[in-house]
Design a protein around this motif. Structure first.
Motif, PDB file in Angstrom:
ATOM      1  N   ILE A   1      -4.808 -40.945  43.567  1.00 43.86           N
ATOM      2  CA  ILE A   1      -4.746 -39.763  43.830  1.00 43.86           C
ATOM      3  C   ILE A   1      -6.531 -39.076  43.798  1.00 43.86           C
ATOM      4  CG2 ILE A   1      -5.006 -37.109  43.432  1.00 43.86           C
ATOM      5  CD1 ILE A   1      -1.900 -37.280  43.272  1.00 43.86           C
ATOM      6  N   SER A   2      -6.871 -40.097  42.735  1.00 43.67           N
ATOM      7  CA  SER A   2      -7.973 -39.193  42.180  1.00 43.67           C
ATOM      8  C   SER A   2      -9.469 -39.686  43.199  1.00 43.67           C
ATOM      9  CB  SER A   2      -8.683 -39.768  40.598  1.00 43.67           C
ATOM     10  OG  SER A   2      -8.750 -38.818  40.462  1.00 43.67           O
TER      11      SER A   2
ATOM     12  N   ALA B   1       4.511 -32.355  44.280  1.00 40.99           N
ATOM     13  CA  ALA B   1       5.942 -32.896  43.955  1.00 40.99           C
ATOM     14  C   ALA B   1       5.051 -33.655  42.798  1.00 40.99           C
ATOM     15  CB  ALA B   1       6.920 -33.676  44.475  1.00 40.99           C
ATOM     16  N   ASP B   2       5.219 -34.998  42.833  1.00 42.90           N
ATOM     17  CA  ASP B   2       4.593 -36.424  41.221  1.00 42.90           C
ATOM     18  C   ASP B   2       3.317 -36.282  41.751  1.00 42.90           C
ATOM     19  OD1 ASP B   2       7.552 -36.198  40.115  1.00 42.90           O
ATOM     20  OD2 ASP B   2       7.714 -38.220  41.892  1.00 42.90           O
ATOM     21  N   GLY B   3       2.671 -35.960  42.655  1.00 39.65           N
ATOM     22  CA  GLY B   3       1.418 -35.879  42.864  1.00 39.65           C
ATOM     23  C   GLY B   3       0.776 -34.600  41.833  1.00 39.65           C
ATOM     24  N   LEU B   4       0.915 -33.358  42.209  1.00 41.10           N
ATOM     25  CA  LEU B   4       1.061 -32.223  40.891  1.00 41.10           C
ATOM     26  C   LEU B   4       0.972 -32.894  39.780  1.00 41.10           C
ATOM     27  CD1 LEU B   4       1.726 -29.923  43.444  1.00 41.10           C
ATOM     28  CD2 LEU B   4       0.205 -29.941  43.061  1.00 41.10           C
ATOM     29  N   ASN B   5       2.157 -33.193  39.023  1.00 42.51           N
ATOM     30  CA  ASN B   5       2.895 -33.812  37.609  1.00 42.51           C
ATOM     31  C   ASN B   5       2.124 -34.988  37.192  1.00 42.51           C
ATOM     32  OD1 ASN B   5       5.094 -32.166  37.826  1.00 42.51           O
ATOM     33  ND2 ASN B   5       5.936 -33.390  39.289  1.00 42.51           N
TER      34      ASN B   5
ATOM     35  N   GLY C   1       8.025 -37.647  45.857  1.00 44.63           N
ATOM     36  CA  GLY C   1       8.748 -39.149  45.590  1.00 44.63           C
ATOM     37  C   GLY C   1       7.948 -39.798  44.897  1.00 44.63           C
ATOM     38  N   CYS C   2       7.007 -40.288  44.088  1.00 48.16           N
ATOM     39  CA  CYS C   2       5.582 -41.010  44.131  1.00 48.16           C
ATOM     40  C   CYS C   2       6.489 -41.769  42.711  1.00 48.16           C
ATOM     41  CB  CYS C   2       4.910 -40.991  44.630  1.00 48.16           C
ATOM     42  SG  CYS C   2       3.799 -40.684  46.232  1.00 48.16           S
ATOM     43  N   GLY C   3       6.337 -40.855  41.870  1.00 54.21           N
ATOM     44  CA  GLY C   3       7.051 -41.064  40.351  1.00 54.21           C
ATOM     45  C   GLY C   3       5.290 -40.398  39.840  1.00 54.21           C
ATOM     46  N   VAL C   4       5.443 -40.230  38.859  1.00 46.22           N
ATOM     47  CA  VAL C   4       4.177 -39.821  37.998  1.00 46.22           C
ATOM     48  C   VAL C   4       4.074 -40.963  37.262  1.00 46.22           C
ATOM     49  CG1 VAL C   4       3.315 -38.378  35.905  1.00 46.22           C
ATOM     50  CG2 VAL C   4       5.063 -37.746  37.561  1.00 46.22           C
TER      51      VAL C   4
END
Length: 475
Positions: free
Chosen positions: A308-309, A323-327, A297-300
């Motif tokens: 994340i990097s 989720a949005d981390g993958l996206n 639910g963090c948003g892209v």
């Protein structure tokens, strides 16, 4: 844990049994046919019902002729519907040995499907499609020999035309197609029968069972404290998806870890604290935590991609990206996964995996096991590919989680999974085991909730409230 085989692995086991163990194809076919006949004999009222065995021209058809002859010998009312064509040598031998009657139509109170077995790797067409459709429309109780005809044994793809069985008799071993794709919907109830095929030593996929997961909940010593059970950092939620943070945090709190810390926006933190007073709200992220889960639910956004990097290259614990981390990785560069200092778990559903890999959904579903294994090995990660059965792999070891149902096919389920997985890793489980533990435990909880509320009515919150029953059942 029990193993499942691909079509090629099953063929290799057949060949190994014949060549190395000296068991003839005739003996194996007889055992297969007798096994199917046994299961039909056990059906309620079978002795008083008309039975039709539909036989193709391959070895599955040969199994059918053996089955029909055996049922005739036992006094059942049985006929064979023979599909025109040139039979294989083994099928021809058993067809010649059949002494019963033939039917010109697809009709019977019980129908045994012995058309293709695992031999089909393309859509059923023409006359075969017509026969399969007749079987499905017959109103009979349908028993499939080995696997429903038309269902792909490697990926569970029904190609839009496959026998919809009430009972499937798996001969020797279960195949991938029982559990992947459309498998659950076409196999019905399943029973596995040993017919004496020896499976050579090798690296086979396993299906998780309760005894495997019980080991992941060791007896807790009395002389311990919250620090003993590790700390989890959940990075989740946004204005639009406050609930994602709530569900992730609450699942982590129920996983057995000692501390759960939340990184999110202030209004999200406030909402979480209203529900989970023991949550520790922090600014930034805590690299001292044993496990971190990010993306729910963090948003892209590029901001989240950079976060994340940074975690990938500066963190040494177990990092779960969902989720949005993958996206975000898919949008701004999945190559970031190649440079990491952490242990990594990725939890995509098929569409997220498609974005991440650049492969189409169809390409993934054509060979989901191999695709998942190759990706996990390339990036040195544990991959949990969600589906009717979830594929969990590190590239070398692969298992399927088949627990759960459509109660999990609702918003919030993935948030709970990542939170519970994060807490499980925090309390000391290795990444692979944490993924297995979370997927299995939530699956059992969903089944328990559905028994009471139905798959339609169960919500993510219901599953959260029943996690303790799932763990109690497993331990």
């Amino acid at each position: 844990m029990f193993k499942v085989l691909s079509n090629s692995q099953m063929r290799a086991a057949d060949e190994y049994t014949v060549k190395e163990k000296g068991i003839s194809t005739k003996t194996l076919m007889r055992r297969a046919g007798l096994a199917v006949a046994d299961e039909i004999s056990k059906l309620d009222g079978a002795m008083d019902k008309s039975i039709l065995v539909v036989c193709g021209n391959g070895n599955n058809g040969g199994d059918g002729y053996v089955c029909a002859e055996e049922l005739k010998r036992r006094g059942f009312k049985v006929m064979v519907f023979c599909i025109e064509g040139i039979p294989s040598p083994d099928c021809a031998r058993e067809k010649a040995a059949y002494t019963g009657e033939y039917s010109e139509s697809i009709s019977g109170e019980i129908i045994a499907d012995c058309i293709f077995g695992t031999g089909l790797s393309r859509p059923a067409e023409g006359r075969y499609a017509e026969i399969i459709n007749c079987i499905n429309k017959s109103g009979a109780f349908i028993v499939s020999a080995d696997i429903p005809s038309g269902l792909n044994g490697d990926n569970g793809n029904s190609y839009g035309c496959a026998v919809k069985a009430d009972l499937t008799v798996a001969l020797a071993e279960y195949k991938y197609g029982f559990f992947l794709g459309d498998g659950f919907d076409f196999c019905g109830k399943t029973v596995k029968r040993d017919i004496g095929i020896s499976v050579p030593n090798g690296n086979y996929i396993g299906v998780c069972e309760a005894s495997d997961v019980k080991k992941l909940y060791p007896l807790r010593k009395r002389n311990t404290h919250k620090g003993t059970y590790g700390s989890a950092n959940i990075i989740a939620g946004s204005d639009k998806y406050t609930g994602a943070a709530i569900l992730s945090v609450e699942a982590a709190l129920r996983s057995g870890c000692g501390y759960v810390k939340l990184t999110s926006e202030e209004q999200v933190k406030h909402a979480v604290l209203q529900r989970c007073a023991q949550t520790i709200c922090i600014d930034g992220f805590d690299l001292t935590c044993d496990a971190i889960a990010v993306g729910m639910g963090c948003g892209v956004s590029r901001e989240n991609y950079l976060l994340i990097s940074k975690l990938l290259t500066s963190y040494n614990g177990t990092l779960i990206i969902d989720a949005d981390g993958l996206n975000a990785l898919a949008k701004f560069g999945a190559d970031a996964l190649k440079s990491k200092t952490c242990k990594l778990i990725l939890t995509p559903h098929v569409k997220e995996f498609s974005r991440l890999t650049g492969l189409s959904v169809g390409e993934i579903l054509a060979d989901p096991v191999k695709t998942a294994e190759c990706f996990a090995k390339e990036f040195g990660a544990v991959l949990l590919l969600k589906g009717a059965a979830s594929i969990i792999t590190d590239g070398d070891k692969t298992v399927l989680n088949i627990r759960g149902n459509t109660a999990l096919s609702k918003g919030g389920s993935g948030d709970m999974l990542s939170g519970y997985m994060c807490g499980s890793a925090a309390r000391g489980l290795a990444p692979f085991d944490a993924a297995v533990c979370a997927a299995y435990t939530l699956g059992v909880a969903a089944e328990m909730c559905s028994d009471e509320k139905t798959e339609y009515c169960v919500t993510a919150e219901d599953i959260l409230k029943n996690l303790h029953l799932s763990v109690k059942h497993l331990t």
